[in-house]
Design an enzyme around this catalytic site. Sequence first.
Site, PDB file in Angstrom:
ATOM      1  CD  GLU A  66       1.320   0.225   6.079  1.00  0.00           C
ATOM      2  OE1 GLU A  66       0.954  -0.789   5.491  1.00  0.00           O
ATOM      3  OE2 GLU A  66       1.191   1.360   5.606  1.00  0.00           O
ATOM      4  N   GLY A  84       6.525  -0.016  -0.531  1.00  0.00           N
ATOM      5  CA  GLY A  84       6.709   0.108  -1.972  1.00  0.00           C
ATOM      6  C   GLY A  84       8.166   0.044  -2.415  1.00  0.00           C
ATOM      7  CE  LYS A 109      -0.054   1.814  -0.561  1.00  0.00           C
ATOM      8  NZ  LYS A 109       1.388   1.942  -0.409  1.00  0.00           N
ATOM      9  CG  HIS A 131      -0.916   4.767   4.362  1.00  0.00           C
ATOM     10  ND1 HIS A 131       0.101   5.223   3.569  1.00  0.00           N
ATOM     11  CD2 HIS A 131      -0.918   3.422   4.253  1.00  0.00           C
ATOM     12  CE1 HIS A 131       0.687   4.174   2.983  1.00  0.00           C
ATOM     13  NE2 HIS A 131       0.078   3.074   3.385  1.00  0.00           N
ATOM     14  CB  SER A 136       7.907  -4.816   0.669  1.00  0.00           C
ATOM     15  OG  SER A 136       8.189  -3.549   0.099  1.00  0.00           O
ATOM     16  CD  GLU A 182       1.386   5.540   0.221  1.00  0.00           C
ATOM     17  OE1 GLU A 182       0.179   5.410  -0.037  1.00  0.00           O
ATOM     18  OE2 GLU A 182       2.217   4.617   0.059  1.00  0.00           O
ATOM     19  CG  ASN A 230      -3.867   1.128   1.193  1.00  0.00           C
ATOM     20  OD1 ASN A 230      -4.718   1.650   0.460  1.00  0.00           O
ATOM     21  ND2 ASN A 230      -2.921   1.830   1.788  1.00  0.00           N
TER      22      ASN A 230
HETATM   23  P1  13P Z   1       3.437  -2.103  -0.294  1.00  0.00           P
HETATM   24  O1  13P Z   1       2.875  -3.460   0.115  1.00  0.00           O
HETATM   25  O2  13P Z   1       3.243  -1.800  -1.749  1.00  0.00           O
HETATM   26  O3  13P Z   1       4.841  -1.934   0.180  1.00  0.00           O
HETATM   27  O4  13P Z   1       2.552  -1.006   0.469  1.00  0.00           O
HETATM   28  C1  13P Z   1       2.337  -1.146   1.819  1.00  0.00           C
HETATM   29  C2  13P Z   1       1.320  -0.180   2.248  1.00  0.00           C
HETATM   30  O5  13P Z   1       1.555   1.016   2.239  1.00  0.00           O
HETATM   31  C3  13P Z   1       0.013  -0.698   2.700  1.00  0.00           C
HETATM   32  O6  13P Z   1      -0.744   0.290   3.302  1.00  0.00           O
END
Ligand code: 13P
Length: 251
Positions: free
Chosen positions: A168, A174, A12, A96, A214, A98, A10
């Site tokens: 997740e 992150g 983003k 997601h 992560s 976010e 992803n």
């Molecule tokens: P990270 O791997 O940067 O923690 O992000 C995970 C994520 O949100 C994948 O959709």
Amino acid sequence: MSRKPLIAGNWKMNLTVAEAAALAASIAEGCRNLTDREVMLAPPYTALAAVTAAVKGSVIQIAGQNVGWEKEGAYTGEISPVMLRDVGATMVILGHSERRYIFAEDDELINRRLVGALNFALTPVLCIGETLDEREEGSTFKVLERQLRRDLEDVRPGQAERLVIAYEPVWAIGTGKTATREQAQEVHYFIRGVLTEVFEKKLAQSIRILYGGSVKPENIDSLMAEPDIDGALVGGAALKSESFNRIIHFS
Ligand code: 13P
């Protein structure tokens, strides 16, 4: 029941069109001859067409990072499932964290998007996950079950065969803080149990459940050793071909 592992990146809100195409080409090069696993990339909308072209002929599937539920119309700022397919996407990330927490998308909206995606033959990767507060107060399973049941309302068993779920935990995204393999396995096993109730056992056994939060070259092998972890949804480490290729080649 064997489930083919899926490693998904992803990206983003990152990368210009040129950067995305170059990264995609390099990842495609790294997964030549792969047959025992699948790979998905979710670039920003602006780079979808270029990334589709860059990975042509490879095993990589392209995904949107969100999608509207109608074919077309007065929905400023939205991209329709037909438009995603038009630029080569076959999959789409939905729900997601976010989107849920920064953009206030609730389960009702996510469900609408998901049903829309399925109706237009896109494969949804539905993300669910608890926040740190929810984990600490002991409501992880309750939150996940609520998200799953609401987000999957009105999904027919025939459509669910294509579904992918991504667990997740919000506290692991992150932050560099990965769920331990035991924590992730415990949750994935629980999710499969809920899927068994929502659909039925055989179908639930065939649905892939990815872990995200992560994921790195250093932890992918141990996560993938767990029986209910069927792949990974990778953020930061998917933005460099070296680390993402290593994750794809987990052992
Ligand atoms: P990270 O791997 O940067 O923690 O992000 C995970 C994520 O949100 C994948 O959709």
